[in-house]
Design a protein around this motif. Structure first.
Motif, PDB file in Angstrom:
ATOM      1  N   LEU A  66       0.699  -1.244   0.096  1.00  0.00           N
ATOM      2  CA  LEU A  66      -0.024   0.068  -0.064  1.00  0.00           C
ATOM      3  C   LEU A  66       0.856   1.111   0.022  1.00  0.00           C
ATOM      4  O   LEU A  66       0.506   2.349  -0.736  1.00  0.00           O
ATOM      5  CB  LEU A  66      -0.733  -0.053   1.324  1.00  0.00           C
ATOM      6  CG  LEU A  66      -1.937  -1.004   1.345  1.00  0.00           C
ATOM      7  CD1 LEU A  66      -2.882  -0.974   2.525  1.00  0.00           C
ATOM      8  CD2 LEU A  66      -3.019  -0.765  -0.073  1.00  0.00           C
ATOM      9  N   TRP A  69       2.124   1.924  -3.382  1.00  0.00           N
ATOM     10  CA  TRP A  69       1.189   2.480  -4.311  1.00  0.00           C
ATOM     11  C   TRP A  69       1.091   4.029  -4.442  1.00  0.00           C
ATOM     12  O   TRP A  69       0.719   4.658  -5.257  1.00  0.00           O
ATOM     13  CB  TRP A  69      -0.432   1.932  -3.760  1.00  0.00           C
ATOM     14  CG  TRP A  69      -0.630   0.710  -4.342  1.00  0.00           C
ATOM     15  CD1 TRP A  69       0.179  -0.520  -4.279  1.00  0.00           C
ATOM     16  CD2 TRP A  69      -2.021   0.086  -4.818  1.00  0.00           C
ATOM     17  NE1 TRP A  69      -0.497  -1.484  -4.896  1.00  0.00           N
ATOM     18  CE2 TRP A  69      -1.692  -1.112  -5.047  1.00  0.00           C
ATOM     19  CE3 TRP A  69      -3.010   0.863  -4.847  1.00  0.00           C
ATOM     20  CZ2 TRP A  69      -2.934  -2.003  -5.523  1.00  0.00           C
ATOM     21  CZ3 TRP A  69      -4.095  -0.113  -5.507  1.00  0.00           C
ATOM     22  CH2 TRP A  69      -4.052  -1.493  -5.797  1.00  0.00           C
ATOM     23  N   TRP A 413       4.747  -0.778  -8.180  1.00  0.00           N
ATOM     24  CA  TRP A 413       3.106  -1.180  -7.561  1.00  0.00           C
ATOM     25  C   TRP A 413       2.525   0.473  -7.740  1.00  0.00           C
ATOM     26  O   TRP A 413       1.232   0.446  -7.652  1.00  0.00           O
ATOM     27  CB  TRP A 413       3.198  -1.268  -6.211  1.00  0.00           C
ATOM     28  CG  TRP A 413       3.597  -2.746  -6.015  1.00  0.00           C
ATOM     29  CD1 TRP A 413       4.803  -3.222  -5.568  1.00  0.00           C
ATOM     30  CD2 TRP A 413       2.780  -3.804  -6.186  1.00  0.00           C
ATOM     31  NE1 TRP A 413       4.728  -4.634  -5.481  1.00  0.00           N
ATOM     32  CE2 TRP A 413       3.621  -5.003  -5.853  1.00  0.00           C
ATOM     33  CE3 TRP A 413       1.416  -3.912  -6.408  1.00  0.00           C
ATOM     34  CZ2 TRP A 413       2.944  -6.178  -5.984  1.00  0.00           C
ATOM     35  CZ3 TRP A 413       0.807  -5.376  -6.651  1.00  0.00           C
ATOM     36  CH2 TRP A 413       1.693  -6.247  -6.288  1.00  0.00           C
ATOM     37  N   GLU A 414       3.391   1.463  -8.005  1.00  0.00           N
ATOM     38  CA  GLU A 414       2.678   2.737  -8.432  1.00  0.00           C
ATOM     39  C   GLU A 414       2.136   2.917  -9.570  1.00  0.00           C
ATOM     40  O   GLU A 414       0.908   3.407  -9.835  1.00  0.00           O
ATOM     41  CB  GLU A 414       3.840   3.905  -8.242  1.00  0.00           C
ATOM     42  CG  GLU A 414       4.760   3.997  -9.122  1.00  0.00           C
ATOM     43  CD  GLU A 414       6.090   3.207  -8.552  1.00  0.00           C
ATOM     44  OE1 GLU A 414       6.996   3.097  -9.363  1.00  0.00           O
ATOM     45  OE2 GLU A 414       5.974   2.126  -7.636  1.00  0.00           O
ATOM     46  N   ALA A 417      -1.175   0.964  -9.339  1.00  0.00           N
ATOM     47  CA  ALA A 417      -2.128   1.973  -8.696  1.00  0.00           C
ATOM     48  C   ALA A 417      -2.771   2.692  -9.801  1.00  0.00           C
ATOM     49  O   ALA A 417      -3.845   3.032  -9.853  1.00  0.00           O
ATOM     50  CB  ALA A 417      -1.615   2.672  -7.545  1.00  0.00           C
ATOM     51  N   TYR A 418      -1.997   3.258 -10.545  1.00  0.00           N
ATOM     52  CA  TYR A 418      -2.106   4.206 -11.548  1.00  0.00           C
ATOM     53  C   TYR A 418      -3.267   3.599 -12.686  1.00  0.00           C
ATOM     54  O   TYR A 418      -4.155   4.017 -12.756  1.00  0.00           O
ATOM     55  CB  TYR A 418      -1.046   4.692 -12.662  1.00  0.00           C
ATOM     56  CG  TYR A 418      -1.393   5.418 -13.901  1.00  0.00           C
ATOM     57  CD1 TYR A 418      -2.431   6.308 -13.930  1.00  0.00           C
ATOM     58  CD2 TYR A 418      -0.539   5.070 -14.894  1.00  0.00           C
ATOM     59  CE1 TYR A 418      -2.419   7.166 -15.032  1.00  0.00           C
ATOM     60  CE2 TYR A 418      -0.784   5.794 -15.936  1.00  0.00           C
ATOM     61  CZ  TYR A 418      -1.805   6.969 -16.109  1.00  0.00           C
ATOM     62  OH  TYR A 418      -1.954   7.461 -17.377  1.00  0.00           O
TER      63      TYR A 418
END
Length: 447
Positions: A66, A69, A413-414, A417-418
């Protein structure tokens, strides 16, 4: 006070036997359902071994994922050379670009370097003989002048000492890895790095006002291209976030869902008339088509996608085909059941005038079923936008494949998230539009 005699009481019992002579199911049905639910829950706990699952689960990874993210990290490495100088190096694809000079890194007069990890409360000072880590209200020196790093004084709980390495965990802010000849720092920032312009862009690391000024009235950066066109090109071809590829794949997903649902509805519509018993009085044909619908929808869309990717190769064609096959079965069943539940009076009235079969269907059946069919088709289309994302993960194209590729690296992971946010926005838009259209067709108010 009214007194009921025996005759009156017997008359009431005879009139309402369901209240005075309840069956075993009526008396204990609720209790039996409660006991059955409890027993099934206990069986599920045993079958899935939930206690062991919960105790051995890596719950700490939830927080890590998380945090990744919504953040990114910068990883400078400080190498202590033989002459006592400190060489600063960054990873090849650092978010800070090729020649970074961050303000959170300070060169001290004595030759040491201080890195602010989180304000003034958490920082690291690197020198040729020791590294001082300040966190949680204390400063812990680590001697690096001998053969192995050695913590001077008591070792705090947030530090771990290995044979040739000392690791300091500073929580969400980052961590520090200390060895004799180098110090690696991971500093975390909230946000998404270089989301608009990547490090290769001419607009990288420029203030917003300067970027706007260059686009509106500044001199051309590239002689053969306007600054507005260059800015758009840099955003679309951002090498870190790949906006152009992500949006193209998202559009592919929408097209896959639309094309598959459209072809499925067009195929299911005429077949449903042949499958409906009250429209086509041929029991054998009815049963064959209904079993055909059952077969198409019983094979999951994901399985159809696996079959079709083997046949046609990975890409949106396989995804559209998987949706088409599933929707032919699903909509065929829904359409045929809708036809079997129509009111036959308008149809019989038109038939009594001697009208042809086509006209009977057009004026006696279509006005009753079109709103229902369109409503069901819109709902399936909305659902298939989500389904197209899932089948993309097995090679059927669209943003699902892009999402799966980002997740497999376990590092972007970012980017995950996008793409998840984009999918949620698209699903929300289609859900809202589909609901509005369905309620409009059905003549009801949307809630």
């Amino acid at each position: 006070m009214t007194v009921i005699d025996a005759n009156r009481m017997h008359e009431i019992e005879t009139r309402y036997p369901e209240y005075f002579h309840r069956s075993f199911r009526q008396r204990f049905g609720g209790l039996m359902i409660l006991i059955a639910t409890l027993l099934y829950s206990l069986y599920a706990v045993w079958f899935f071994d939930l206690p062991k699952l919960f105790t051995e689960a890596h719950w700490e990874r939830v927080g890590i994922y998380l945090s990744q993210w919504v953040s990114y990290d910068v990883q400078p490495e400080f190498r202590i050379e033989g002459d006592g100088s400190i060489d600063i190096r960054y990873p090849r694809f650092s978010p800070l670009g090729d020649n970074p000079h961050p303000d959170w890194l300070v060169n001290n007069p004595d030759g040491s370097i201080t890195v602010s990890i989180s304000g003034t409360s958490r920082n690291v000072t690197v020198s040729k003989s020791e590294t001082i880590v300040t966190a949680h209200g204390i400063s812990v020196p680590v001697d690096v002048s001998s053969g192995a790093p050695k913590v001077v004084g008591p070792v705090p709980g947030w530090m771990t000492v290995y044979d040739d390495n000392v690791l300091a965990d500073l929580g969400f802010a980052g961590n520090v890895s200390i060895s004799v000849d180098r110090v690696k720092i991971r500093k975390r920032f909230i946000g998404w790095a270089n989301f608009i312009f990547d490090t290769q862009s001419s607009f990288f690391d420029k203030p917003v006002g300067e970027v706007v000024s260059l686009i509106v009235s500044g001199p051309r950066i590239e002689p053969d291209q306007s600054n507005l066109s260059l800015a758009f090109d840099d955003i679309w071809n951002n090498s870190e976030w790949q906006h152009g590829d992500v949006w193209t794949k998202l559009f592919q997903t929408i097209v896959m869902a639309f094309l598959g649902t459209l072809l499925g509805s067009l195929t299911a519509f005429p077949l449903a008339f042949l499958a409906a018993r009250n429209i086509t009085p041929n029991r054998l044909l009815n049963q064959i088509l209904k079993r055909f619908f059952d077969f198409l929808r019983s094979v999951d869309m994901l399985i159809w996608a696996l079959f079709l990717t083997r046949a046609f190769g990975p890409g949106p064609l396989a995804g559209s085909g998987a949706i088409f096959l599933t929707e032919t079965g699903t909509l065929g069943k829904l359409y045929s059941e809708g036809l079997e539940n129509i009111d036959n009076k308008p149809r019989e009235g038109i038939k009594s005038t001697g009208a042809q079969t086509v006209l009977v269907h057009r004026y006696g059946i279509m006005p009753q079923i079109v709103p229902i069919f369109v409503s069901q088709t819109l709902y399936q289309w909305e659902s298939n936008v989500r389904g197209a994302t899932i089948i993309g993960a097995v090679g059927a194209g669209g943003i699902g494949l892009k999402l799966w590729e980002a997740m497999r690296t376990n590092a972007n992971w970012e980017n995950v998230a996008y793409m998840v946010i984009l999918i949620l926005i698209v699903v929300f838009i289609f859900d809202t539009a589909s609901n509005a259209l369905r309620h409009r067709l059905m003549g009801t108010k949307a809630h």
